[in-house]
Design a protein around this motif. Structure first.
Motif, PDB file in Angstrom:
ATOM      1  N   ALA A 177       0.886  -1.354   0.024  1.00  0.00           N
ATOM      2  CA  ALA A 177       0.030   0.091   0.145  1.00  0.00           C
ATOM      3  C   ALA A 177       0.597   1.654  -0.308  1.00  0.00           C
ATOM      4  CB  ALA A 177      -0.803   0.204   1.466  1.00  0.00           C
ATOM      5  N   VAL A 178       0.215   2.569  -0.620  1.00  0.00           N
ATOM      6  CA  VAL A 178       1.077   3.449  -0.738  1.00  0.00           C
ATOM      7  C   VAL A 178       0.300   4.558  -0.487  1.00  0.00           C
ATOM      8  CG1 VAL A 178       2.638   5.077  -2.053  1.00  0.00           C
ATOM      9  CG2 VAL A 178       3.050   2.485  -2.731  1.00  0.00           C
ATOM     10  N   VAL A 179       0.874   5.681   0.625  1.00  0.00           N
ATOM     11  CA  VAL A 179       0.537   6.437   0.958  1.00  0.00           C
ATOM     12  C   VAL A 179       0.396   7.850   1.003  1.00  0.00           C
ATOM     13  CG1 VAL A 179      -0.948   7.501   3.452  1.00  0.00           C
ATOM     14  CG2 VAL A 179      -0.821   4.967   2.676  1.00  0.00           C
ATOM     15  N   LEU A 180       0.286   9.100   0.991  1.00  0.00           N
ATOM     16  CA  LEU A 180       0.595  10.530  -0.245  1.00  0.00           C
ATOM     17  C   LEU A 180       0.514  10.827   1.081  1.00  0.00           C
ATOM     18  CD1 LEU A 180       2.295  12.245  -1.736  1.00  0.00           C
ATOM     19  CD2 LEU A 180      -0.656  13.082  -2.602  1.00  0.00           C
ATOM     20  N   VAL A 181       1.440  11.564   1.964  1.00  0.00           N
ATOM     21  CA  VAL A 181       1.678  12.232   3.420  1.00  0.00           C
ATOM     22  C   VAL A 181       1.964  13.428   2.992  1.00  0.00           C
ATOM     23  CG1 VAL A 181       1.699  12.236   5.855  1.00  0.00           C
ATOM     24  CG2 VAL A 181       1.891  10.095   4.625  1.00  0.00           C
ATOM     25  N   VAL A 182       1.152  14.938   3.352  1.00  0.00           N
ATOM     26  CA  VAL A 182       1.663  15.913   3.199  1.00  0.00           C
ATOM     27  C   VAL A 182       1.857  16.740   4.673  1.00  0.00           C
ATOM     28  CG1 VAL A 182       1.030  18.266   2.651  1.00  0.00           C
ATOM     29  CG2 VAL A 182       0.038  16.049   1.619  1.00  0.00           C
ATOM     30  N   PRO A 183       3.132  17.267   5.094  1.00  0.00           N
ATOM     31  CA  PRO A 183       2.782  18.022   6.825  1.00  0.00           C
ATOM     32  C   PRO A 183       1.601  19.446   6.856  1.00  0.00           C
ATOM     33  CG  PRO A 183       4.382  17.009   6.517  1.00  0.00           C
ATOM     34  CD  PRO A 183       3.571  16.830   4.824  1.00  0.00           C
ATOM     35  N   PRO A 184       0.911  19.582   7.550  1.00  0.00           N
ATOM     36  CA  PRO A 184       0.864  18.476   9.428  1.00  0.00           C
ATOM     37  C   PRO A 184       0.115  17.027   9.538  1.00  0.00           C
ATOM     38  CG  PRO A 184      -0.200  20.522   9.165  1.00  0.00           C
ATOM     39  CD  PRO A 184       0.521  20.402   8.101  1.00  0.00           C
ATOM     40  N   SER A 185      -1.172  17.089   8.664  1.00  0.00           N
ATOM     41  CA  SER A 185      -2.380  16.422   8.404  1.00  0.00           C
ATOM     42  C   SER A 185      -3.067  15.509   7.455  1.00  0.00           C
ATOM     43  CB  SER A 185      -3.183  16.986  10.070  1.00  0.00           C
ATOM     44  OG  SER A 185      -3.915  18.562   9.191  1.00  0.00           O
TER      45      SER A 185
END
Length: 342
Positions: free
Chosen positions: A243-251
């Protein structure tokens, strides 16, 4: 005494007794006629009955009777369709077809095939006028919405790819990817080179997260982190690995992919996730979604319903105006006029 005389005496006695009964006070000669209205089941026990005072009965008051409404006139039979209209031909063709199938004579088949020919000609006329209208209205012209000719389409797709490349490059500067895997998962092993190629090309920071505590083949143990008790996996509501998840700080966290896929498909999904999260400038968003230009969205339809509630949608001109304005908002760069231009 002779027997005959004896019989005559008995008959006379019987007649005398009968006459006495009939003449008695309980049954006068005229009693039958006077009491016959009392019926067969009348019984008189002989006791006197107290006279009943006569009661004057007032005549019944006249009651007004409401007039009965007249029966409604029978509904007029629906008028028959105009001969050689679409409705008339549709009905006639069904009758002629059934007749020809039940009785396949040359005359029956000829009648059905001629009716079918008329319907096909009407369809062709409809298509010809429709093509003319679409060619003159840029909002209806599919060539204007997105090119279909080989050279023009190739050029348009090049612009789409270029916009997506720019989005991925800009996104990598302030977002990262989390790659969830299990060392026992064969698809995870297959997806690892794809993720590495993507990060090498666009310089995405990547966190490799192991669900079973072991690295994939060719992965350094220090390059991964272990998801203890699958806490992060469950918190993201992931279903399987890889699984690939795109994470953009902060939430901001967006699931991009479940399962193994090719690099270009993974890139497309990352771009779509960024667009959905409104992380992309409007000009790049329009260019990256050029193939969807002019397509009405659910939000557009909701807006149209509200406008239509106060509009006269029975007027074809007003209805066309409402729909053209909605499509126009989805086709920037197209000016409605005699022919329109890009």
């Amino acid at each position: 005494m002779s027997p005959s005389r004896t019989r005559r005496i008995l008959v006379c006695v019987a007649l005398s007794v009968a006459g006495g009964i009939l003449a008695g006070p309980a049954a006068r000669a005229d009693g039958f006629y006077e009491g016959k209205s009392q019926g067969w089941f009348f019984y008189d026990d002989g006791r006197a009955t107290a006279p009943v005072d006569a009661v004057e009965v007032a005549p019944a008051s006249r009651v007004a009777v409401a007039p009965v409404p007249a029966a409604p006139a029978p509904a007029s039979a629906p008028s028959s369709p105009e001969p050689f209209s679409v409705q008339w031909l549709s009905q006639k063709m069904q009758i002629l077809k059934l007749n020809a199938m039940n009785h396949p004579t040359e005359g029956n088949l000829l009648a059905y095939m001629w009716a079918q020919r008329m319907m096909l000609d009407m369809s062709q006329n409809f298509a010809d006028v429709g093509s003319k209208v679409a060619a003159e209205d840029p909002y209806l012209n599919e060539e204007v919405r997105f090119p279909t000719a080989a050279a023009a389409r190739s050029n348009a797709l090049w612009h789409v790819d270029r916009a997506r490349e720019e989005i991925l490059t800009d996104l990598s500067a302030h977002a990262g990817l989390w790659f969830f895997f299990d060392s026992r998962c064969g698809f995870c092993q297959d997806e690892l080179p794809t993720v590495k190629a993507l990060t090498d090309k666009y310089h995405f920071p990547v966190r490799y997260i192991s669900e079973d505590g072991a690295p994939l083949q060719g992965m350094r143990p220090e390059a991964m982190v272990v998801d203890r008790n699958h806490g992060t996996f469950r918190s993201f509501e992931l279903k399987l690995t890889p699984a690939v998840v795109l994470v953009v700080p902060p939430s901001t966290v967006m699931i991009v992919a479940h399962g193994a896929m090719a690099q270009d498909e993974l890139q497309r999904k990352i771009v779509e996730a960024a667009i959905d999260a409104q992380l992309v400038p409007q000009d790049l968003m329009d260019a990256a979604q050029l193939e969807k230009r002019g397509i009405i969205s659910p939000a557009d339809l909701d807006r149209m319903k509200k406008v239509a509630a106060a509009a006269n949608t029975d007027d074809p001109a007003e209805l066309v105006k409402l729909m053209r304005e909605a499509v126009g908002r989805r086709m920037p760069g197209v000016v409605q006029g005699t022919g329109g231009h890009q």
